[in-house]
Write an enzyme that holds these catalytic residues in place. Structure first.
Site, short mmCIF file in Angstrom:
data_model
loop_
_atom_site.label_atom_id
_atom_site.label_comp_id
_atom_site.label_asym_id
_atom_site.label_seq_id
_atom_site.Cartn_x
_atom_site.Cartn_y
_atom_site.Cartn_z
N GLU A 148 0.73 -1.26 -0.10
CA GLU A 148 0.06 0.02 0.11
C GLU A 148 0.75 1.18 0.03
OE1 GLU A 148 -2.75 -0.52 3.23
OE2 GLU A 148 -4.12 -2.10 1.98
N GLU A 180 -5.43 -10.36 -2.87
CA GLU A 180 -6.25 -10.34 -1.91
C GLU A 180 -7.55 -10.14 -2.11
OE1 GLU A 180 -4.87 -7.25 0.79
OE2 GLU A 180 -2.78 -7.37 0.58
C1 XIL Z 1 -5.67 -7.47 7.49
C2 XIL Z 1 -6.14 -8.73 8.02
O1 XIL Z 1 -6.76 -9.46 7.24
C3 XIL Z 1 -6.58 -8.58 9.28
O2 XIL Z 1 -6.64 -9.74 9.98
C4 XIL Z 1 -5.79 -7.53 10.12
O3 XIL Z 1 -6.34 -7.19 11.60
C5 XIL Z 1 -5.55 -6.22 9.36
O4 XIL Z 1 -5.07 -6.30 8.14
N1 XIL Z 1 -4.80 -5.11 3.06
C6 XIL Z 1 -3.58 -5.69 3.23
C7 XIL Z 1 -3.92 -6.95 4.44
O5 XIL Z 1 -2.63 -5.42 2.73
O6 XIL Z 1 -2.58 -7.13 4.95
C8 XIL Z 1 -4.90 -6.52 5.38
O7 XIL Z 1 -5.23 -7.52 5.98
C9 XIL Z 1 -6.19 -5.96 4.25
C10 XIL Z 1 -5.91 -4.94 3.85
#
Ligand code: XIL
Length: 418
Positions: free
Chosen positions: A226, A329
């Site tokens: 990000e 994701e």
């Molecule tokens: C999220 C996880 O799914 C949660 O369990 C945690 O509390 C916070 O992070 N973008 C990303 C991931 O790159 O690392 C994030 O994951 C979701 C958004």
């Protein structure tokens, strides 16, 4: 592990809440607020007692809005009948079998505790060929009591070993993340004589330690997660960017390459990040000979069906630079799909999933997709406001009982027919 350490910073939550409001909802709320303000003025200048009445009215409207926008809904699950199904039986092909001859990644993300169990493990092995650790390899998750350079690798080791043992590719997520809570780093940078130099030293130490530890076992690393701002143009302001500019990205990539020259190095980002600036960054990295192998687009679809052409055109541009692209994701919130090309919302979700994967399959260097979870029993949306109130998110391919959902079948069809 205390997950609140990673995602409890208020600004992110507020940001997420704001982007959640669709224009329709946002404008209707504005109208209601405007009406109330108007009414207030009338009441104030007539009779002061009516203030109480207004407060009551406000509370009532507030509660109504909460009920309308933030309360759970129930949708009929006609898919088990519509598809004549059931849980996959082991003699049938899984998604990974269909993907195999296309050299495609079909992955899932989860914490190791959830997956390393008989029933779950069997299902995952049937369908997936890649594993991403959802949190266990994040910088803050690796630290003991948040203390820099003090690591506990127990969960991370288990995750990497799980992938190896079950013949899955492992994706390392994520080395440097501005939103990952690194309190000590932020505090010490604030008082350092040369904050940029201090942070660089910590970045190098961290990457050397972690990437070095898993050398040869991690296929791809999300080196920077990000980097772009969620709601504004340009790079995200965070402790790394604020003190180092984009050098933090370059230095992290160099350090990762040094620690494991065979690992593929990715930048991972939101759907719809500031594409022009991100594209220029990739060009700059390539021109400067900085090791970079791909871009991961997260693929969280939270607020409505997105324009698929828009969603995938950036991946195509990055692929045309000769780099790999992945969806890293993916999870599509059910409620965001209401009315999309079907009256059955689970079907709408499936149609959308299928369309995205189909469009991606047409991109030359598309490597595959990872889903952010294993089944609908647990999704990160259920702990993030406002989605935690707007259930069901049901964003994955399987329901809590491992029934395959329309999303599964639509993706299955795409893989079958390409
Ligand atoms: C999220 C996880 O799914 C949660 O369990 C945690 O509390 C916070 O992070 N973008 C990303 C991931 O790159 O690392 C994030 O994951 C979701 C958004």
């Amino acid at each position: 592990m205390d997950l609140s350490m990673i995602f409890d910073d208020l600004p992110s939550v507020i940001e997420l809440m704001i982007v959640t409001f669709t224009p329709k909802v946002f404008y209707s709320m504005l109208i209601v607020i405007a009406l109330l303000l108007g009414l207030s003025v009338v009441f104030f200048i007539t009779e002061k007692r009516k203030v109480l009445f207004l407060i009551g009215l406000n509370i009532l409207v507030g509660i109504t809005l909460v009920i309308i926008f933030f309360s759970p809904k129930v949708y009929e699950r006609s898919y088990t009948e519509a598809y004549g199904h059931h849980v996959a039986n082991d003699n049938e092909q899984g998604l990974k079998d269909l993907a195999a001859d296309k050299d495609l990644i079909i992955g899932f993300a989860s914490g190791i505790d959830r997956v390393d169990k008989g029933g779950v493990k069997a299902r995952l092995m049937h369908e997936f060929n890649s594993y991403t650790s959802e949190n266990d390899l994040k910088w803050s998750a690796l630290l003991v009591d948040g203390e820099l350079r003090k690591y506990d690798f127990t969960e991370a080791d288990r995750s990497v070993a799980f992938a190896k043992e079950h013949g899955m590719r492992f994706r390392g997520h994520a080395l440097i993340w501005g939103k990952g809570k690194l309190v000590q780093l932020t505090e010490e940078a604030a008082v350092a004589d040369d904050p940029g130099a201090y942070i660089l030293e910590e970045i190098r130490y961290h990457i050397k330690t972690v990437v070095g530890r898993y050398k040869g076992q991690v296929d791809s690393w999300d080196v920077v997660n990000e980097p772009m701002a969620l709601m504004a143009p340009g790079f995200e302001s965070n402790v790394f960017y604020d003190h180092m500019g984009i050098d933090y990205i370059k230095e992290a990539l160099k350090a990762a390459h040094e620690a494991d020259p065979d690992a593929k190095l990715f930048i991972n980002g939101y759907v719809g990040a500031d594409e022009e600036i991100l594209y220029d960054l990739f060009v700059e990295l390539i021109e400067e000979g900085i090791p970079i192998h791909g871009y991961g687009m997260q693929g969280h679809v939270m607020n409505g069906p997105m324009d698929i052409e828009k969603m995938t055109s950036f991946l195509k541009r990055i692929s045309d630079l000769g780099l790999e692209v992945e969806i890293t994701e993916m999870d599509v919130r059910l409620r965001a799909m209401e009315g999309y090309k079907s009256d059955d919302i689970y079907e709408s979700q499936g149609i959308f999933y299928g369309e995205v994967i189909k469009a991606c399959m047409e991109i030359e260097n598309f490597r595959g997709v990872t889903f952010w979870g294993v089944n609908d029993e647990r999704t990160w949306y259920d702990s993030v406001p406002p989605y935690k109130w707007q259930k069901p998110s049901d964003p994955l391919l399987f329901d809590s009982n491992w029934n395959r959902k329309p999303s599964y079948y639509h993706i299955y069809d795409v893989l079958m027919n390409i």
